[in-house]
Design a protein around this motif. Structure first.
Motif, PDB file in Angstrom:
ATOM      1  N   VAL A   1       0.849  -1.188   0.000  1.00 23.93           N
ATOM      2  CA  VAL A   1       0.000   0.000   0.000  1.00 23.93           C
ATOM      3  C   VAL A   1       0.885   1.238   0.000  1.00 23.93           C
ATOM      4  CG1 VAL A   1      -1.743   1.316   1.274  1.00 23.93           C
ATOM      5  CG2 VAL A   1      -1.867  -1.185   1.194  1.00 23.93           C
ATOM      6  N   VAL A   2       0.699   2.124  -1.012  1.00 20.40           N
ATOM      7  CA  VAL A   2       1.500   3.346  -1.107  1.00 20.40           C
ATOM      8  C   VAL A   2       0.647   4.604  -0.960  1.00 20.40           C
ATOM      9  CG1 VAL A   2       3.338   2.288  -2.471  1.00 20.40           C
ATOM     10  CG2 VAL A   2       1.380   3.318  -3.646  1.00 20.40           C
ATOM     11  N   ALA A   3      -0.678   4.455  -1.020  1.00 21.81           N
ATOM     12  CA  ALA A   3      -1.572   5.604  -0.788  1.00 21.81           C
ATOM     13  C   ALA A   3      -2.868   5.100  -0.190  1.00 21.81           C
ATOM     14  CB  ALA A   3      -1.843   6.366  -2.083  1.00 21.81           C
ATOM     15  N   ASN A   4      -3.398   5.886   0.760  1.00 24.44           N
ATOM     16  CA  ASN A   4      -4.600   5.497   1.482  1.00 24.44           C
ATOM     17  C   ASN A   4      -5.249   6.782   1.987  1.00 24.44           C
ATOM     18  OD1 ASN A   4      -6.523   4.418   3.138  1.00 24.44           O
ATOM     19  ND2 ASN A   4      -5.108   3.284   4.460  1.00 24.44           N
ATOM     20  N   GLU A   5      -6.176   7.346   1.176  1.00 23.50           N
ATOM     21  CA  GLU A   5      -6.791   8.631   1.529  1.00 23.50           C
ATOM     22  C   GLU A   5      -8.225   8.663   1.042  1.00 23.50           C
ATOM     23  OE1 GLU A   5      -5.137  11.371  -2.082  1.00 23.50           O
ATOM     24  OE2 GLU A   5      -3.631  10.542  -0.699  1.00 23.50           O
TER      25      GLU A   5
ATOM     26  N   THR B   1     -15.683   7.091   0.458  1.00 21.75           N
ATOM     27  CA  THR B   1     -14.948   6.359  -0.567  1.00 21.75           C
ATOM     28  C   THR B   1     -13.450   6.546  -0.380  1.00 21.75           C
ATOM     29  OG1 THR B   1     -16.751   6.669  -2.136  1.00 21.75           O
ATOM     30  CG2 THR B   1     -14.630   6.011  -3.040  1.00 21.75           C
ATOM     31  N   LEU B   2     -12.757   5.421  -0.272  1.00 24.04           N
ATOM     32  CA  LEU B   2     -11.315   5.405  -0.026  1.00 24.04           C
ATOM     33  C   LEU B   2     -10.551   5.252  -1.332  1.00 24.04           C
ATOM     34  CD1 LEU B   2      -8.921   4.995   2.105  1.00 24.04           C
ATOM     35  CD2 LEU B   2      -9.340   2.540   1.794  1.00 24.04           C
ATOM     36  N   LEU B   3      -9.501   6.067  -1.504  1.00 23.98           N
ATOM     37  CA  LEU B   3      -8.539   5.857  -2.586  1.00 23.98           C
ATOM     38  C   LEU B   3      -7.427   4.980  -2.044  1.00 23.98           C
ATOM     39  CD1 LEU B   3      -7.145   6.437  -5.334  1.00 23.98           C
ATOM     40  CD2 LEU B   3      -6.121   8.455  -4.245  1.00 23.98           C
ATOM     41  N   LEU B   4      -7.284   3.788  -2.616  1.00 27.75           N
ATOM     42  CA  LEU B   4      -6.245   2.838  -2.212  1.00 27.75           C
ATOM     43  C   LEU B   4      -5.354   2.574  -3.412  1.00 27.75           C
ATOM     44  CD1 LEU B   4      -5.377   0.839   0.159  1.00 27.75           C
ATOM     45  CD2 LEU B   4      -6.625  -0.906  -1.127  1.00 27.75           C
TER      46      LEU B   4
ATOM     47  N   GLU C   1      -4.880   1.268  -8.751  1.00 32.00           N
ATOM     48  CA  GLU C   1      -5.668   2.231  -7.984  1.00 32.00           C
ATOM     49  C   GLU C   1      -7.085   1.703  -7.814  1.00 32.00           C
ATOM     50  OE1 GLU C   1      -7.738   6.519  -8.952  1.00 32.00           O
ATOM     51  OE2 GLU C   1      -5.610   6.297  -9.462  1.00 32.00           O
ATOM     52  N   PHE C   2      -7.625   1.835  -6.603  1.00 32.89           N
ATOM     53  CA  PHE C   2      -8.974   1.372  -6.297  1.00 32.89           C
ATOM     54  C   PHE C   2      -9.753   2.467  -5.584  1.00 32.89           C
ATOM     55  CE2 PHE C   2      -6.028  -2.211  -6.087  1.00 32.89           C
ATOM     56  CZ  PHE C   2      -6.600  -3.096  -6.982  1.00 32.89           C
ATOM     57  N   HIS C   3     -11.073   2.505  -5.841  1.00 32.58           N
ATOM     58  CA  HIS C   3     -11.986   3.399  -5.127  1.00 32.58           C
ATOM     59  C   HIS C   3     -12.929   2.503  -4.322  1.00 32.58           C
ATOM     60  CE1 HIS C   3     -11.429   6.222  -8.854  1.00 32.58           C
ATOM     61  NE2 HIS C   3     -10.324   6.085  -8.135  1.00 32.58           N
ATOM     62  N   ILE C   4     -12.832   2.534  -3.019  1.00 32.85           N
ATOM     63  CA  ILE C   4     -13.520   1.552  -2.175  1.00 32.85           C
ATOM     64  C   ILE C   4     -14.487   2.252  -1.224  1.00 32.85           C
ATOM     65  CG2 ILE C   4     -13.204  -0.262  -0.453  1.00 32.85           C
ATOM     66  CD1 ILE C   4     -10.439  -0.759  -1.824  1.00 32.85           C
ATOM     67  N   ARG C   5     -15.749   1.971  -1.424  1.00 39.35           N
ATOM     68  CA  ARG C   5     -16.803   2.569  -0.604  1.00 39.35           C
ATOM     69  C   ARG C   5     -16.936   1.804   0.713  1.00 39.35           C
ATOM     70  NH1 ARG C   5     -21.610   5.584  -1.528  1.00 39.35           N
ATOM     71  NH2 ARG C   5     -23.323   5.008  -0.155  1.00 39.35           N
ATOM     72  N   ARG C   6     -17.076   2.543   1.803  1.00 41.67           N
ATOM     73  CA  ARG C   6     -17.324   1.900   3.098  1.00 41.67           C
ATOM     74  C   ARG C   6     -18.764   1.404   3.128  1.00 41.67           C
ATOM     75  NH1 ARG C   6     -15.641   2.259   8.598  1.00 41.67           N
ATOM     76  NH2 ARG C   6     -14.139   3.918   8.158  1.00 41.67           N
ATOM     77  N   LEU C   7     -18.942   0.116   3.354  1.00 42.83           N
ATOM     78  CA  LEU C   7     -20.269  -0.478   3.432  1.00 42.83           C
ATOM     79  C   LEU C   7     -20.630  -0.733   4.892  1.00 42.83           C
ATOM     80  CD1 LEU C   7     -19.942  -3.086   0.532  1.00 42.83           C
ATOM     81  CD2 LEU C   7     -21.091  -0.864   0.457  1.00 42.83           C
ATOM     82  N   PRO C   8     -21.863  -0.476   5.303  1.00 45.09           N
ATOM     83  CA  PRO C   8     -22.274  -0.754   6.682  1.00 45.09           C
ATOM     84  C   PRO C   8     -22.057  -2.232   7.025  1.00 45.09           C
ATOM     85  CG  PRO C   8     -23.947   0.526   5.525  1.00 45.09           C
ATOM     86  CD  PRO C   8     -22.957   0.091   4.491  1.00 45.09           C
ATOM     87  N   ASN C   9     -21.320  -2.475   8.080  1.00 44.91           N
ATOM     88  CA  ASN C   9     -21.006  -3.843   8.528  1.00 44.91           C
ATOM     89  C   ASN C   9     -20.238  -4.630   7.469  1.00 44.91           C
ATOM     90  OD1 ASN C   9     -22.455  -3.511  11.031  1.00 44.91           O
ATOM     91  ND2 ASN C   9     -24.359  -3.778   9.859  1.00 44.91           N
ATOM     92  N   GLY C  10     -19.583  -3.919   6.545  1.00 44.33           N
ATOM     93  CA  GLY C  10     -18.779  -4.609   5.533  1.00 44.33           C
ATOM     94  C   GLY C  10     -17.429  -4.981   6.113  1.00 44.33           C
TER      95      GLY C  10
ATOM     96  N   ASP D   1     -10.317   1.318   7.962  1.00 43.58           N
ATOM     97  CA  ASP D   1      -9.918   1.585   9.343  1.00 43.58           C
ATOM     98  C   ASP D   1      -8.542   1.054   9.738  1.00 43.58           C
ATOM     99  OD1 ASP D   1     -12.385   2.788   9.658  1.00 43.58           O
ATOM    100  OD2 ASP D   1     -13.331   0.976  10.480  1.00 43.58           O
ATOM    101  N   GLU D   2      -8.077   0.010   9.071  1.00 41.68           N
ATOM    102  CA  GLU D   2      -6.882  -0.668   9.571  1.00 41.68           C
ATOM    103  C   GLU D   2      -5.681  -0.639   8.627  1.00 41.68           C
ATOM    104  OE1 GLU D   2      -7.552  -4.460  11.480  1.00 41.68           O
ATOM    105  OE2 GLU D   2      -9.698  -4.046  11.674  1.00 41.68           O
ATOM    106  N   ILE D   3      -5.931  -0.702   7.326  1.00 46.66           N
ATOM    107  CA  ILE D   3      -4.817  -0.732   6.372  1.00 46.66           C
ATOM    108  C   ILE D   3      -4.043   0.584   6.414  1.00 46.66           C
ATOM    109  CG2 ILE D   3      -4.381  -0.503   3.890  1.00 46.66           C
ATOM    110  CD1 ILE D   3      -4.287  -3.314   4.616  1.00 46.66           C
ATOM    111  N   LYS D   4      -2.704   0.492   6.416  1.00 45.33           N
ATOM    112  CA  LYS D   4      -1.854   1.682   6.462  1.00 45.33           C
ATOM    113  C   LYS D   4      -0.849   1.641   5.307  1.00 45.33           C
ATOM    114  CE  LYS D   4      -0.161   0.707  10.486  1.00 45.33           C
ATOM    115  NZ  LYS D   4      -0.824  -0.603  10.642  1.00 45.33           N
ATOM    116  N   VAL D   5      -0.319   2.801   4.967  1.00 46.79           N
ATOM    117  CA  VAL D   5       0.746   2.863   3.963  1.00 46.79           C
ATOM    118  C   VAL D   5       1.921   2.017   4.437  1.00 46.79           C
ATOM    119  CG1 VAL D   5       2.448   4.381   2.876  1.00 46.79           C
ATOM    120  CG2 VAL D   5       0.069   5.115   3.071  1.00 46.79           C
ATOM    121  N   GLY D   6       2.433   1.182   3.557  1.00 49.13           N
ATOM    122  CA  GLY D   6       3.530   0.283   3.903  1.00 49.13           C
ATOM    123  C   GLY D   6       3.084  -1.142   4.168  1.00 49.13           C
ATOM    124  N   ASP D   7       1.765  -1.345   4.400  1.00 49.91           N
ATOM    125  CA  ASP D   7       1.259  -2.693   4.633  1.00 49.91           C
ATOM    126  C   ASP D   7       1.266  -3.498   3.331  1.00 49.91           C
ATOM    127  OD1 ASP D   7       0.830  -2.062   7.242  1.00 49.91           O
ATOM    128  OD2 ASP D   7      -1.350  -1.934   7.120  1.00 49.91           O
TER     129      ASP D   7
END
Length: 323
Positions: free
Chosen positions: A96-100, A106-109, A150-159, A167-173
């Motif tokens: 992972v090199v970007a996480n914003e 919606t997360l840019l990963l 590059e991915f665009h990832i929507r937060r889903l309720p209880n997903g 919430d958990e993935i960080k740059v460098g993982d």
């Protein structure tokens, strides 16, 4: 007689046999139905060598490009390696090199790889957690020297998976990424052909890749992108798309809002209704549909009725896995 290799096991195809006949004779578990090339149940892939042209009759051009073929129509012309659709996937470790955040949900990963990762813009991959939980996400960028996805990832309720990424993935993982899949991507053919791209929510991800690819490869025909959501806060990359439309005369961007509050510069209405009202004759057009399954299914039917050939309609419906 030609050798057919599946997961390092060799089978032999007699001169009068199709690949399907040979595999069934060898008790290989391969799906099939009509045995005439109509149902496409026996579609497999030759990762190393192009299959005979006759074995690809009736397939979309994007499937042909990736060497998919129908086993029931294939009389081998050389030894072949064959990949069955249910074979276990090969995963590659990425970093992972970007996480914003792109908008409120919606997360840019962005994931980078040491070696070249071959894909077509608009395809999807499976991402896998260390515990084996897996989800599919579309690729939003085009292949480049930096070897990133590059991915665009929507937060889903209880997903479970989307919340883990948010919430958990960080740059460098590190994260495991499957081989690319899907045939919803651009091919540089018929440059003068009209392109209609319609998406909801994070359906923009594959469409953005397809759009960028088409523009980069000099597509000259009209390109329309309709991106919709209920509220304006759930759209994203609006300014970027507007800038692209200013830079390219053949590209039109239509952001659509189906809710009550529609700011100036946005179109009121469901994205499929707006798109169909804007373009009444789609004969000869290539269609790309991504997002909510109901929208995708309706648009597949309606664009066909408005003249688009079924072979020119490419679709990825986004489904939510049970929690």
């Amino acid at each position: 007689m030609y050798k057919l290799t599946i997961e390092e096991t060799a089978y032999f195809c007699q001169p009068d046999e199709t690949v399907l006949d040979a595999l069934l004779r060898e008790n290989v578990n391969i799906p099939y139905a009509c045995k005439k090339g109509t149902c496409h149940s026996c579609m497999v892939r030759s990762p190393d060598t192009p299959p005979p042209e006759a074995a690809q009759a009736g397939l979309k051009s994007t499937l042909k490009k990736r060497n998919h073929f129908l086993a029931c129509l294939c009389h081998p012309e050389q030894d072949m390696v064959i990949k069955l659709p249910d074979q276990s996937e090969f995963y590659t470790e990425g970093t992972v090199v970007a996480n914003e955040m792109l908008n409120r949900n919606t997360l840019l990963l962005i994931i980078a790889f040491k070696d070249a990762f071959e894909f077509n813009a608009g395809q999807f991959v499976n991402l896998q957690r260390p515990d084996g939980l897996t989800r599919s996400y579309s690729i939003a960028n085009i292949p480049q020297q930096s070897n990133t996805l590059e991915f665009h990832i929507r937060r889903l309720p209880n997903g479970r998976f989307s919340e883990w990424l948010h919430d958990e993935i960080k740059v460098g993982d590190s994260i495991a990424v499957s081989e690319p899949r899907g045939h919803c991507f651009y091919l540089p053919e018929r440059h003068e052909q009209g392109l209609l791209l319609v998406g909801t929510g994070t359906g923009l991800a594959p469409l953005a890749g397809i759009l960028t690819d088409a523009l980069a490869q000099g597509h000259t025909g009209p390109i329309y992108l309709f991106h919709g959501s209920r509220e304006v806060e759930d759209l994203y990359r609006v300014d970027e798309m507007r800038q692209l439309s200013e830079q390219h005369e053949n590209f039109q961007y239509m952001p659509c809002i189906s809710g009550k509050h529609v700011p100036e510069g946005f179109i009121h209405g469901r994205v499929n209704d707006v798109a169909l009202a804007s373009l009444t004759d789609l004969k000869g057009w290539r269609i790309f549909l991504c997002g909510h399954p109901e929208m995708v299914n309706q648009m597949k039917k309606m664009t066909f009725l408005k003249g688009a050939a079924s072979a020119d309609i490419y679709a990825d419906a986004f489904t939510v896995s049970p929690t």
